[in-house]
Structures are given as structure tokens and as C-alpha cells.
Design a protein around this motif. Sequence first.
Motif, PDB file in Angstrom:
ATOM      1  N   LEU A 258      14.389   5.781  -9.030  1.00 30.47           N
ATOM      2  CA  LEU A 258      14.662   7.875  -8.990  1.00 30.47           C
ATOM      3  C   LEU A 258      13.733   7.987  -7.569  1.00 30.47           C
ATOM      4  CD1 LEU A 258      16.047   8.659 -12.435  1.00 30.47           C
ATOM      5  CD2 LEU A 258      17.258   7.634 -10.694  1.00 30.47           C
ATOM      6  N   ALA A 259      12.674   7.847  -7.680  1.00 31.46           N
ATOM      7  CA  ALA A 259      11.739   8.172  -7.368  1.00 31.46           C
ATOM      8  C   ALA A 259      11.846   8.185  -5.444  1.00 31.46           C
ATOM      9  CB  ALA A 259      10.273   7.175  -7.866  1.00 31.46           C
ATOM     10  N   SER A 260      12.634   6.294  -5.380  1.00 30.84           N
ATOM     11  CA  SER A 260      13.420   6.442  -3.843  1.00 30.84           C
ATOM     12  C   SER A 260      13.815   7.037  -3.710  1.00 30.84           C
ATOM     13  CB  SER A 260      13.549   5.036  -3.823  1.00 30.84           C
ATOM     14  OG  SER A 260      12.456   3.844  -4.504  1.00 30.84           O
ATOM     15  N   ILE A 261      15.333   7.176  -4.385  1.00 30.09           N
ATOM     16  CA  ILE A 261      16.020   8.047  -4.323  1.00 30.09           C
ATOM     17  C   ILE A 261      16.173   9.738  -3.759  1.00 30.09           C
ATOM     18  CG2 ILE A 261      17.929   9.247  -4.875  1.00 30.09           C
ATOM     19  CD1 ILE A 261      17.939   6.788  -6.973  1.00 30.09           C
ATOM     20  N   ILE A 262      14.596  10.174  -5.128  1.00 33.68           N
ATOM     21  CA  ILE A 262      14.332  11.314  -4.558  1.00 33.68           C
ATOM     22  C   ILE A 262      13.425  11.924  -2.736  1.00 33.68           C
ATOM     23  CG2 ILE A 262      13.029  13.439  -5.039  1.00 33.68           C
ATOM     24  CD1 ILE A 262      13.792  12.320  -8.133  1.00 33.68           C
ATOM     25  N   PHE A 263      12.147  10.874  -3.386  1.00 38.61           N
ATOM     26  CA  PHE A 263      12.420  10.635  -1.488  1.00 38.61           C
ATOM     27  C   PHE A 263      12.938  10.796  -0.166  1.00 38.61           C
ATOM     28  CE2 PHE A 263       9.977   7.919   1.859  1.00 38.61           C
ATOM     29  CZ  PHE A 263       8.643   9.152   2.450  1.00 38.61           C
ATOM     30  N   PHE A 264      14.031  10.156   0.218  1.00 39.72           N
ATOM     31  CA  PHE A 264      14.875   9.536   1.002  1.00 39.72           C
ATOM     32  C   PHE A 264      16.022  10.823   1.032  1.00 39.72           C
ATOM     33  CE2 PHE A 264      18.808   7.894   2.389  1.00 39.72           C
ATOM     34  CZ  PHE A 264      18.147   7.425   3.261  1.00 39.72           C
ATOM     35  N   ILE A 265      15.707  11.355  -0.302  1.00 38.87           N
ATOM     36  CA  ILE A 265      17.423  12.920   0.592  1.00 38.87           C
ATOM     37  C   ILE A 265      16.075  12.957   0.785  1.00 38.87           C
ATOM     38  CG2 ILE A 265      18.286  14.464  -1.017  1.00 38.87           C
ATOM     39  CD1 ILE A 265      19.422  12.025  -2.723  1.00 38.87           C
ATOM     40  N   ALA A 266      14.965  13.617   0.551  1.00 43.92           N
ATOM     41  CA  ALA A 266      14.003  14.629   0.694  1.00 43.92           C
ATOM     42  C   ALA A 266      13.809  14.372   2.087  1.00 43.92           C
ATOM     43  CB  ALA A 266      12.516  14.775   0.817  1.00 43.92           C
ATOM     44  N   PHE A 267      13.758  13.426   2.248  1.00 42.31           N
ATOM     45  CA  PHE A 267      13.061  12.784   4.627  1.00 42.31           C
ATOM     46  C   PHE A 267      14.360  13.388   4.860  1.00 42.31           C
ATOM     47  CE2 PHE A 267      13.455   9.849   7.563  1.00 42.31           C
ATOM     48  CZ  PHE A 267      11.802  10.398   8.348  1.00 42.31           C
ATOM     49  N   VAL A 268      15.847  12.788   4.675  1.00 49.11           N
ATOM     50  CA  VAL A 268      17.224  12.442   5.161  1.00 49.11           C
ATOM     51  C   VAL A 268      17.326  14.601   5.520  1.00 49.11           C
ATOM     52  CG1 VAL A 268      18.973  12.258   4.846  1.00 49.11           C
ATOM     53  CG2 VAL A 268      18.396  11.122   4.167  1.00 49.11           C
ATOM     54  N   GLY A 342      23.208   6.466   2.502  1.00 50.06           N
ATOM     55  CA  GLY A 342      21.875   5.532   2.087  1.00 50.06           C
ATOM     56  C   GLY A 342      21.139   6.181   1.136  1.00 50.06           C
ATOM     57  N   SER A 343      21.108   7.034   0.156  1.00 49.61           N
ATOM     58  CA  SER A 343      20.056   8.269  -0.692  1.00 49.61           C
ATOM     59  C   SER A 343      20.517   6.828  -1.716  1.00 49.61           C
ATOM     60  CB  SER A 343      21.099   8.930  -1.318  1.00 49.61           C
ATOM     61  OG  SER A 343      22.135   8.939  -1.642  1.00 49.61           O
ATOM     62  N   VAL A 344      21.495   6.364  -1.958  1.00 53.71           N
ATOM     63  CA  VAL A 344      21.432   4.750  -3.318  1.00 53.71           C
ATOM     64  C   VAL A 344      20.961   3.336  -2.509  1.00 53.71           C
ATOM     65  CG1 VAL A 344      22.559   6.374  -4.859  1.00 53.71           C
ATOM     66  CG2 VAL A 344      23.870   4.710  -3.338  1.00 53.71           C
ATOM     67  N   LEU A 345      20.579   3.160  -1.413  1.00 50.87           N
ATOM     68  CA  LEU A 345      20.469   2.139  -0.703  1.00 50.87           C
ATOM     69  C   LEU A 345      19.116   1.476  -1.228  1.00 50.87           C
ATOM     70  CD1 LEU A 345      20.427  -0.112   1.687  1.00 50.87           C
ATOM     71  CD2 LEU A 345      18.995   1.382   2.909  1.00 50.87           C
ATOM     72  N   ALA A 346      18.205   3.059  -1.538  1.00 50.19           N
ATOM     73  CA  ALA A 346      16.577   1.998  -2.313  1.00 50.19           C
ATOM     74  C   ALA A 346      16.593   1.599  -3.949  1.00 50.19           C
ATOM     75  CB  ALA A 346      16.065   3.229  -2.414  1.00 50.19           C
ATOM     76  N   ALA A 347      18.009   2.049  -4.390  1.00 48.16           N
ATOM     77  CA  ALA A 347      18.566   1.095  -5.761  1.00 48.16           C
ATOM     78  C   ALA A 347      18.805  -0.146  -5.570  1.00 48.16           C
ATOM     79  CB  ALA A 347      19.616   2.472  -6.152  1.00 48.16           C
ATOM     80  N   TYR A 348      19.642  -0.349  -4.215  1.00 43.74           N
ATOM     81  CA  TYR A 348      20.020  -1.414  -5.068  1.00 43.74           C
ATOM     82  C   TYR A 348      18.914  -2.460  -3.796  1.00 43.74           C
ATOM     83  CZ  TYR A 348      24.622   0.849  -4.686  1.00 43.74           C
ATOM     84  OH  TYR A 348      25.473   1.735  -4.887  1.00 43.74           O
ATOM     85  N   LEU A 358      23.033  -5.310   3.031  1.00 43.23           N
ATOM     86  CA  LEU A 358      23.517  -3.381   2.129  1.00 43.23           C
ATOM     87  C   LEU A 358      24.191  -3.317   3.280  1.00 43.23           C
ATOM     88  CD1 LEU A 358      21.952  -2.853  -0.558  1.00 43.23           C
ATOM     89  CD2 LEU A 358      23.206  -3.397  -1.026  1.00 43.23           C
ATOM     90  N   VAL A 359      23.046  -3.310   4.709  1.00 47.17           N
ATOM     91  CA  VAL A 359      23.642  -2.320   5.359  1.00 47.17           C
ATOM     92  C   VAL A 359      23.680  -3.526   6.773  1.00 47.17           C
ATOM     93  CG1 VAL A 359      22.039  -2.108   8.121  1.00 47.17           C
ATOM     94  CG2 VAL A 359      20.906  -2.362   6.113  1.00 47.17           C
TER      95      VAL A 359
END
Length: 572
Positions: A258-268, A342-348, A358-359
Motif C-alpha cells: 500500500l505504501a508503494s501504491i500511494i507513492f506511485f499514484i502521487a508521482f503519476v 500502473g498503480s497496482v504494478l507495485a503490489a504484484y 507483468l509489463v
Amino acid sequence: MATSQPPVEPIVESGTPVKRNTSRPPSTDSFKREKNTADDDVEVQVSTKDEETPVTFSQRYRPFILWSLAMLILGWWVSATVLKATRHRWIVQTLFAWAFILIIAFRYIPNSVVARPVSAIWDPLVQRPWYKLPYRARLAVGWLCLLAIVFGSAFGFKLEKGTTFGDRAINVLGLFVFQLGFWATSANRKEIPWPTVIVGLFLQQVIALFVLKTGAGFSIFKWIATLASDFLNQAEAGATFFFDADTISKHWFFVNTLASIIFFIAFVQMMYYLGVMQWVIKNFAWFFFKIMNVSGAEAVVAAASPWIGQGESACLVRPYIDLMTESELHLTMTSGFSTIAGSVLAAYISLGVPAENLVTSSVMSIPASMSISKMRLPETEEPVTRGHVTVDRGESNAKRPANALHAFSQGAVFGLVVAGQILTNVLTVLSLVAAINGLLTWVGRGFGIHNLTLQLVIGYVFYPVTFFLGVPRAEILTVSQFFATKLVANEFAAYLQLQSLMKTAPLSFRAYTICSYGLCGFANLGSLGIQIGVLGALAPSRSKVIARIAFSAMVCGFLSTLQTAGIVGMLL
């Protein structure tokens, strides 16, 4: 590259889709266009609804800043290519550096500088002779090329360990069975745009070959995947601030993912403010528009789905959702179901799924979703966005961030909302499935069946489908149950179970690879409700149509990812 820009008609802002004469195929088909329209380009617009503002310092000195940046990148490329420590990465470094240099250069160099020399060769030697051929002859050539690349891929490469040519033959047979099924269930078989289907299948095969059978392709996608993984891992610095290093090392879903998801969405969100995401989506959409002959709105949504997800991608064409034809709406949903965001790529990645799988799967599923959707529900109307690719964020000036840092902050808040939704959905869906399985187990014991579960029942239903993916015989039921988990619960639950199994009783490399590709998509019952809700809110007048075709789109999206897995199986 086109040599001329045709006049663009005004975009319709209201009204209903116009019924097309179905007595003959549409003249805009890429295999049927006359030579005087074959080189027409598509207008690509990015709408941001900015008000006129005074010239700022950055706007005034932007040319100097950009050219200085280009020289800096060029110097980095020369240094990285010469130095022994980084010389081995010359393919990725060259593509990375020169891509940015050319992007900067073509802000000031007219397209005609490249277009005219290319057109002088392309038009007389390729385009004109090609369009002088009858339509059926061009179609036959297309089928022959597709068959050549399919059989060449399956039987022209050395076998991997644990694979036989019989396994690959099953993959080829499965591909034909899938297409036969789509054709048999088509809403209008006479209107199927076969050129779109052929190009979609051909592109899937080309991408798979490029990644799995070329050193450069694997290096590029491996670099992209590694870059994404390393970038997302930077979120651990923030998570460590709130917890501790020991907690982070345990790789808890609640903490790391969840930390990675929050960071990635903010960056996008920050990249959207800077215009980077619009540029990426715009060029992907232009590419698929030109080669697959879909409408502008369809191209934008399909190109954006792997980057920003199924709901957000539809928001990019918000002004046109209410005017979409039934076929466009079906493709819009299918593309969302067949890819991940891309927001859930971190989760997988945090679950241990290979990032390059995945990509690659998401990129391959873009043309697959287009070809499958157009077979299932062909276009019989005239889309209002044919000839236009418009990326519209739909943001009012009052809500636009003041600067990049403000956009990053807004994205972080939105990321918290998304992370909360993922957390609650995964928790409740897994609990619901456990409750249903408990009931089924209790009922099953009355019949002498001690392990009756929802996954087992649907797994047997998916058994023949999994067989045609080329999974080894002993592992077919296990893999089909993972696909059942994905459909009933979601891909998070399926990947969690897959990684747990790999620690105790690991699957073979072939079965694991096919399974990891086949799970990479949003096609599940929960996403079905999300798609209906999002599109219904964006297009209230089309809510009945959306609800009617949503299940069909989910099945097409589900089979799209499985088809991608089957094509990968040909090369293993």
C-alpha cells in the motif's frame, strides 16, 4: 509517417451515434482505403482547458533549458557507452538517451523533415502497389503473414527445458479455437473487421517474439521492469519512517504494497501536471489508431488502460463517453478488463511476480483486447471520434494544482483513497469467498466430497481452456483454479495463492509463466461493478447499454489475457 494533414471536422458535442449503411463494409478500413486517403494522418489533441496566462520565465527560456538538457543527456550517453562499468548496457542506454533527445529535437524540427524523405520511398514502392491489390488479395496476404509468424514462432525456435513441440502445437490449436469461439459468438459476423483482428493477433505475436526471443527486446523490457521495481521500492523509505526496518523486511501487504501504491499514484499525478503522461498516452493512441483502424476515443482508452487503470482511462475521453457507439463502449470496457493499472504494478511485484511478465502481458493485451472486442461486437455505427484522438483530463481550472509539488500532494491523497479501496475490497472479497467455500464444503461433505470449493467447481469449468494454453497435464487443474480465483475474487488473491504455492509445492517454469501472464488483468466480478459504476456515471444516457454489454466485455477481457498467456506458451 504521413505527408499531409487532412482538414478536421468539428467534434460533435451532442447527439446520438449515426447509423451506418451496413450493406457494405466501411470505407475507412485499413485494408480497403483508397490510395488518396491511405496517407491521411490523425489529429491528436491534448485538452487541458488552461486559461491564457502571462509568459513565465520557464516559457521564455524553455528552448535554452531543453537544448541544454539534450546536450547533458548526450554527454551522459557518450560517457556511459565508453566507461567499462556501464558499457554492457549500451542497448538500453542508447534507446533511453536518444528517445529523450529526439523528443526534445522534434519540438522544434518540423515533421516534414522526416516525413518527406520517408514518403518519397514509401508511397511509390509500398503504399500505392499495396492498395492497387483487390481487398480480398490484401486480406489473404494478411492471413498468410499471420499464419507464418504463428507457426514460425511455435516450431522455429529451440525448445525450452520441460517443453515439447506437442505443448506448442496445443498452444497453436488453442489460438485457433479461441478465434473460432469469438467468431461463433459474434453479434454480427458479417461486419467483423478482419484487418483489425489480423493486426491485433500479429502485434501480440511480434511483441512476444521481441521480448522472449531477442536479446535487445528482453534487455529493454527487463530494464523497464527493473526500473519500475527499483522506483517503487523507494516507497520503503517513507514506510520505514512510520514503522521500522524489521517490519518492512517482513513484506506485509498492508505496509509495503500500500505504501508503494500511494507513492506511485502521487508521482503519476505529478507527471500529469508536467504533461508527461498525456504525451505517452497520446502517442500510444496514435500508433494503435493508425494500425488498427479504431476510433480516437477507443485508441485513447485502450492505450491508457495499462498505465492508469480501467476507470481513469475512461475519464480521459469524458466528453465523448455519452456519444460512444455500443461497439466503442464494449472495447472501452474490454481493454480495462484485459490489463492492469500502473498503480497496482507495485503490489504484484512485491508479491514476487516477475516484473517483466507483468509489463509484457499488459502491452500485449492492448491489441488483443481490440481484436477480440471487435470480433465479439463489430462496429455498425459511425463513431463521432473517428479521425480524432483527444486526451481530456476533464479538470476545471479551480481544481488544477498550482505547481508540480501541489499535484504530487493531491496525488498522495488520492493514492490513500485508492489504497483504502484496495485494502477493503481484498479483505471483504476474500472473506466472502471463504464464507461461500465454507458453505460449499459443508454441503459437499453430505455427498462425500470433502474439498468442495468455488475455485474447484469453476476450475473444472476452466479445465479445457487451460488445456489449450499448453499447461503441462499434471498442473492443468491447479492453474485453472488460480484462474477461477481471479474471476471470482480478484487477481490479488490469485497471485497471493500462487506465490504461497511456489514456496511449498512449486509449479514448473512453463506452468508458472503461463499462469502469471494469465492472471495479469482486472477481469473479475468486482471490477464488473466498478466498470458499470464508472461508465454509468460518465454516460447516464447509456447506462442500460453499458449494463447489458458489461458481462460480455468482462469475458472478452478475461479471455484476452489468457490468449496472451497462450501466445507466450508458444515460445517457452
